[in-house]
Design an enzyme around this catalytic site. Structure first.
Site, short mmCIF file in Angstrom:
data_model
loop_
_atom_site.label_atom_id
_atom_site.label_comp_id
_atom_site.label_asym_id
_atom_site.label_seq_id
_atom_site.Cartn_x
_atom_site.Cartn_y
_atom_site.Cartn_z
N THR A 175 58.87 57.59 17.31
CA THR A 175 58.95 56.20 17.77
C THR A 175 57.56 55.65 18.10
O THR A 175 57.24 54.52 17.76
CB THR A 175 59.86 56.09 19.01
OG1 THR A 175 59.46 57.08 19.95
CG2 THR A 175 61.30 56.32 18.65
N THR A 176 56.75 56.47 18.76
CA THR A 176 55.38 56.03 19.11
C THR A 176 54.57 55.83 17.83
O THR A 176 53.86 54.83 17.69
CB THR A 176 54.70 57.07 20.02
OG1 THR A 176 55.56 57.33 21.12
CG2 THR A 176 53.37 56.58 20.52
N ASP A 223 65.63 64.43 21.40
CA ASP A 223 64.76 64.23 20.22
C ASP A 223 64.82 65.44 19.31
O ASP A 223 64.94 65.30 18.08
CB ASP A 223 63.31 64.00 20.67
CG ASP A 223 63.08 62.59 21.19
OD1 ASP A 223 64.06 61.83 21.22
OD2 ASP A 223 61.94 62.25 21.58
N ASP A 264 58.13 59.20 25.82
CA ASP A 264 58.93 58.88 24.63
C ASP A 264 58.78 57.39 24.34
O ASP A 264 59.17 56.55 25.17
CB ASP A 264 60.39 59.26 24.89
CG ASP A 264 61.28 58.93 23.71
OD1 ASP A 264 60.99 59.41 22.60
OD2 ASP A 264 62.24 58.16 23.88
#
Length: 544
Positions: free
Chosen positions: A94-95, A387, A61
């Site tokens: 997020t990545t 998530d 994550d």
């Protein structure tokens, strides 16, 4: 005085300016993006992070990785902020946000080397970001909370690649049921109404959704019933014990009879408190504070199931789940204040006694009991579950979806290239660079799956040029397919937020042309020891 230097900054301060400052910042930001890039997509790898105490976190994550990494460089911290914002706003992507920000800066560096001024690049990036937001919105389709299968697909997409895909059907079912239980009339989702309780010692597929609450506490007295059906629940946030006097007082006892009378009076007061609770009709008591030993005895005698020292957050969730009111004064407790549940029972889970409150009529707060073989497995599954919960919640709130698998990025890149050709001036180059930067997502998906990124990107472009807007990369089979039909979908907000946040932070980093670093104190190493080309003494805003 002629020729004498004038010192504006304190002795020991360092200043980097111009191209050197820009390349320094861009390099730090690119390094952070590169650190999380290999975790992107279903075939992304995990990172093991060990902190100074030796605690281990295994995750892919993006936000968790960047939070756990001890990053010192201020420009690098700005990329961490992008991931944090994305996590706070949407919970996923997020990545993607961090990788796009890094690639935008990489492309900007190439333009700076061609003598294009950073202000022009920033202006072009802003134009492109605004245009990209509009293009993504045209690709969106609608969804409602009634479309359970679509919501299951969203949840599955969010969990894929996070160690949970082997059990994603079971977990997605739990996620969608939990979110649809707590949605209010305005389609708003409050994540505080979902409680996740982790217990090691069983398989992941044995995880379950409890339409009510799990409290990690046991009943206070062994003589109390273990199981109460048709529970009438009193939620008390005051102690069921005698209070100390508020003024300093001294009681003088001169004979054994007086002592006995004093003790009898104390006992009577406690019995009165318990009587008030049982008279209200309550057969289950959850108390936020303590319950006196004598009170425990009387409650057990009355056949009341009681739990003490329940967390405030759990009390609030219990109130939402059972419909009970929090009572602060025992004198005023009535039947109308009680909550209802079909069953309250104590069960042994993973070696610990826990209290289950189930069968609530219309639970506005639910619990998820998460099982797993080891602590690290269960922690990783919890991150994936969080998530998925956030993403399904966002999809219900916004009611808009886009396809996944890199298809929106390729489509936006293609349209931005067309938009760039309508511009005159050097901004055109910046918009083209922005379009190319977005293609880092499908390229990285292909790389992480061991596929040829150039071949895959060419095939994706070819499909999109033929008007197949939802064509994306199937990393398992190494070919381009329709992502809608494959059920790979994500909320629109994941994409718009990632592109906006990445563009804004890239523009901010590009506009810095002067770094003034104050003198370092005697304690601790300077930031220059940690990041190459960084001035000694760290930089402003750095946590030293």
């Amino acid at each position: 005085m002629a020729g004498q230097p004038i010192f504006i900054l304190r002795e020991g301060s360092q200043r980097t300016r111009g191209r050197e400052a820009q390349s320094n910042n861009i390099m730090a930001a690119k390094a952070v993006a590169e650190a999380v890039r290999t975790t992107l997509g279903p075939k992304g790898m995990d990172k093991m992070l060990v902190d100074s105490l030796g605690d281990v976190v295994i995750t892919n994550d993006g936000a968790t990785i960047l939070k756990e990494m001890d990053i010192e460089h201020p420009a690098a911290k700005m990329i961490v902020e992008v991931a944090k914002t994305q996590d706070a706003e949407v919970g996923d992507g997020t990545t993607t946000a961090a990788v796009i920000a890094g690639e935008l800066l990489k492309k900007a560096e190439e333009l700076i080397d061609q003598d294009i001024h950073p202000t022009i690049i920033a202006s072009g990036y802003r134009l492109a970001s605004e245009k990209a937001g509009g293009i993504v919105k045209t690709l969106a389709r609608s969804v409602t909370k009634a479309d359970r299968n679509v919501l299951m697909s969203i949840s599955g997409t969010a969990m894929t690649g996070k160690g949970a895909e082997a059990n994603k059907d079971v977990l997605s079912n739990i996620v969608v049921s939990a979110i649809t239980s707590i949605v209010d009339e305005d389609n708003k989702v409050d994540m505080d109404n979902i409680k996740i309780e982790k217990k090691v010692g069983a398989r992941i597929e044995e995880s379950q959704l409890i339409e009510g609450m799990i409290i990690d506490k046991e009943r206070v007295h062994t003589n109390m019933p273990k199981k109460v059906e048709n529970a009438k629940i009193a939620l008390i946030n005051t102690a069921i014990e005698l209070k100390d006097t508020e003024v300093d007082a001294e009681i003088s006892i001169t004979s054994p009879e007086q002592l006995q009378s004093f003790l009898d009076q104390e006992e009577k007061m406690i019995k009165d408190m318990v009587d008030k609770v049982s008279k209200s009709g309550a057969n289950v008591v959850f108390c936020q504070k303590g319950i006196d030993d004598m009170a425990q005895h009387y409650l057990a005698k009355a056949g009341v199931f009681a739990v003490r020292r329940v967390k405030k957050s759990d009390m609030q969730k219990l109130s939402k789940a059972t419909g009970g009111k929090l009572v602060t004064n025992l004198d005023e407790i009535t039947q109308a204040d009680l909550g209802n549940a079909a069953l309250v029972e104590e069960k042994k889970i993973g070696g610990d006694e826990m209290t289950f409150v189930t069968g609530c009529k219309n639970p506005k707060a639910v619990s998820i009991l998460l099982r797993g073989g080891t602590e690290h497995v269960i922690d990783n599954i919890e991150r994936a579950l969080n998530d998925a919960l956030r993403v399904v919640g966002v999809a219900i709130e916004d009611e808009k979806l886009v396809a996944g698998g890199g298809s929106p990025e390729v489509e936006v890149a293609l349209r931005l290239q067309e938009f760039a050709s309508t511009l005159s001036g050097r901004e055109q180059l910046a918009v083209k660079a922005f379009a190319e930067a977005l293609e880092i997502i499908p390229r990285t998906l292909a790389e992480n799956a061991g596929l040829d990124p150039i071949d895959m990107l060419m095939e994706l472009r070819a499909h999109h040029e033929k008007g197949q807007k939802t064509a994306g990369l199937n990393v398992y089979e190494g070919k381009v397919i329709d992502m809608w039909e494959a059920g790979v979908v994500e909320p629109l907000r994941v994409k718009t937020q990632a592109i906006n946040a990445a563009a804004e932070s890239a523009v901010m980093i590009l506009r810095i042309d002067d770094i003034i670093a104050s003198r370092q104190g005697p304690a601790g190493p300077s930031g220059a020891d940690m990041v190459p080309n960084m001035p000694p003494g760290g930089m402003p805003g750095m946590d030293m």
